[in-house]
Write an enzyme that holds these catalytic residues in place. Structure first.
Site, PDB file in Angstrom:
ATOM      1  N   GLU A 166       0.805  -1.224   0.000  1.00  0.00           N
ATOM      2  CA  GLU A 166       0.000   0.000   0.000  1.00  0.00           C
ATOM      3  C   GLU A 166       0.837   1.273   0.000  1.00  0.00           C
ATOM      4  OE1 GLU A 166      -3.196  -0.231   2.801  1.00  0.00           O
ATOM      5  OE2 GLU A 166      -3.953  -2.004   1.810  1.00  0.00           O
ATOM      6  N   GLU A 353      -5.509  -8.599  -0.024  1.00  0.00           N
ATOM      7  CA  GLU A 353      -6.291  -8.194   1.159  1.00  0.00           C
ATOM      8  C   GLU A 353      -7.731  -7.881   0.761  1.00  0.00           C
ATOM      9  OE1 GLU A 353      -4.765  -5.047   3.650  1.00  0.00           O
ATOM     10  OE2 GLU A 353      -2.712  -5.703   3.271  1.00  0.00           O
TER      11      GLU A 353
HETATM   12  C1  GCO Z   1      -4.167  -1.968   5.031  1.00  0.00           C
HETATM   13  C2  GCO Z   1      -3.150  -2.756   5.659  1.00  0.00           C
HETATM   14  C3  GCO Z   1      -3.635  -3.660   6.746  1.00  0.00           C
HETATM   15  C4  GCO Z   1      -4.834  -3.160   7.521  1.00  0.00           C
HETATM   16  C5  GCO Z   1      -6.115  -3.610   6.873  1.00  0.00           C
HETATM   17  C6  GCO Z   1      -7.322  -3.019   7.587  1.00  0.00           C
HETATM   18  O1  GCO Z   1      -4.656  -2.406   3.991  1.00  0.00           O
HETATM   19  O2  GCO Z   1      -4.463  -0.895   5.550  1.00  0.00           O
HETATM   20  O3  GCO Z   1      -2.475  -3.545   4.702  1.00  0.00           O
HETATM   21  O4  GCO Z   1      -2.500  -3.693   7.543  1.00  0.00           O
HETATM   22  O5  GCO Z   1      -4.811  -3.645   8.815  1.00  0.00           O
HETATM   23  O6  GCO Z   1      -6.175  -3.166   5.575  1.00  0.00           O
HETATM   24  O7  GCO Z   1      -7.198  -1.630   7.605  1.00  0.00           O
END
Ligand code: GCO
Length: 448
Positions: A166, A353
């Site tokens: 990210e 994710e």
């Molecule tokens: C993100 C991160 C994760 C977060 C999840 C929930 O995408 O922000 O990779 O570490 O914990 O997304 O916010």
């Protein structure tokens, strides 16, 4: 019955990140990270929470792997804590940290679970931050050296590498909006950092190719969808800027070798310039083997003059929200994936994710997180729609295996299939764990 079915060879997994689950922050020779500094600074994290202990996965990873094995997943995405390998970011290697990851990865492999390793999931060594952090191009070189060390050290064990998790969060959320470590609020700084992160990604890809180790490499940008409130051009343009901040800004350099003109123009109006050195874009614009996509939510957006950074207003049109306040917007997942296919071609994609925050607790030994099951059904249906539309989906890894340290939100916000009691560290499988286990093992689910 309304069966949603997936390709037999699609990978299924779950994801976590080092600072969010490991704990042992001051053990095993680990150096300080910017998240140790940030979370220990009063006011930065809800309830004053920090990652000192987290899920204590540093000591309990065998138990976690048992739970993964029972879940039936074939891939586990985790991140390596850079300061656990190089406590000062560069220079001397912490062999205890290296050995920890060998033991962990060996246990994954012996249980038939493929490791997918994120090299950078936000825990920059504090020693590098003290020298300017990602604003300093020396940090880019330090990241490339760290990556090269990891490729060589874990060659043959780790075959799927993600460089940066990210980059939007690392640059803009952390240095412009300022709610994540190190917590600055400077648009020029954040934009400069976004370029250095792209460069760090590119240099790591070069080192990977030079290393000759088997496997593949990609990165994991976060995405969101912004639907225009109306078909007025000003609303369409505004929603494209909002989405472009996540997609075009972080995809075009890698896939097209240049930043998107409409975004460069917008940043220029805000007095922001991008210092691109000779060769930077060639370094960034290299083929990647797969793309990791993180998706959670979307919005309806409309033009509003002088509103926030992009003259965009997010309009609440009554979408149901998760317990972290994010819209539940599965249609946006489908639209993001189709946009990526249309704009960037047939790149293999792992969903690295996707998941939801629901804070259901343990009652009589059970966690009835039916809303999480519903969220997963809706978003997996969008995933199936994208596959039907020709998007090259290779796998789906839900966020997250465990409830964990949700950054500035601390431990109150729960994303896991497994509930963690953060006082006793007891793991409890939620209803969603059993539902995901059945889905993973069947390769389909019934929407009913
Ligand atoms: C993100 C991160 C994760 C977060 C999840 C929930 O995408 O922000 O990779 O570490 O914990 O997304 O916010």
């Amino acid at each position: 019955m309304a069966i949603i079915e997936f390709p037999k060879d699609m990978k299924w997994g779950a994801a976590t990140a080092a600072y969010q689950i490991e704990g042992a922050a001051f053990e095993g020779g680990r150096g300080l990270s910017i998240w140790d500094t940030f979370s220990h600074t009063p006011g930065n994290v809800v309830n004053g929470d920090n990652g000192d202990v987290a899920c204590d996965s540093y000591h309990r990873y065998e138990e976690d792997i048992e739970l993964m094995k029972e879940l039936g997943i074939d891939t586990y995405r985790f991140s390596v804590s850079w300061p656990r390998i190089f406590p000062e970011g560069t220079g001397e290697v912490n062999q205890e940290g290296v050995q920890y990851y060998h033991n962990f990865i060996d246990s994954l492999l012996s249980n038939g679970i493929e490791p997918m390793c994120t090299l950078y999931h936000w825990d920059l060594p504090q020693a590098l931050q003290d020298k300017g952090g990602w604003e300093n191009r020396e940090t880019v070189e330090a990241f490339a050296d760290y990556a090269a060390f990891m490729f060589k050290e874990f060659s043959g064990k780790i075959k799927n590498w993600l460089t940066i998790n990210e980059p939007w969060c690392v640059s803009f959320l952390s240095n412009f909006i300022g709610v994540h470590a190190p917590g600055y609020q400077d648009l020029q700084l954040a934009t400069t950092i976004s370029h250095h992160l792209m460069l760090a990604h590119g240099k790591a890809v070069s080192r990977f190719r030079e290393s000759g180790v088997e496997g593949g490499i990609g990165y994991a940008p976060n995405t969101e969808w912004n639907e225009p409130f109306s078909d007025k051009q000003e609303d369409i343009d505004a929603s494209n800027r909002a989405t472009g901040w996540f997609i075009e800004w972080f995809f075009d350099p890698i896939f097209k070798g240049s930043y998107p003109e409409f975004m460069l123009e917008w940043f220029k109006q805000k007095g922001v310039t991008l210092k691109i050195e000779e060769g930077d874009m060639e370094t960034i614009n290299q083929k990647i083997d797969f793309l990791g996509i993180n998706y959670y939510t979307g919005s309806v957006a409309r033009y509003k003059k002088d509103h926030e950074l992009f003259d965009v207003e997010k309009v609440d049109i009554g979408y149901e929200k998760t317990d972290i306040g994010w819209n539940i917007y599965p249609e946006g997942f489908y639209k993001v994936l189709c946009k990526i296919k249309d704009q960037y071609g047939d790149v293999p994609i792992y969903i690295t994710e996707n998941g939801a925050c629901y804070n259901d607790g343990v009652e009589d030994g059970r966690v009835k997180d039916t809303r999480r099951i519903q969220y997963l059904k809706q978003h997996l249906t969008s995933l199936q729609r994208s596959i039907e539309s020709g998007v090259n989906i290779k796998g789906y890894l839900t966020w997250s295996l465990l409830d964990n340290f949700e950054w500035a939100e601390g431990y109150d916000k729960r994303f896991g299939l497994i509930h963690i009691d953060f006082h006793t560290l007891k793991r409890t499988k939620k209803d969603s764990y059993y539902w995901y286990k059945q889905t993973v093992n069947n390769g389909w689910f019934d929407m009913k």
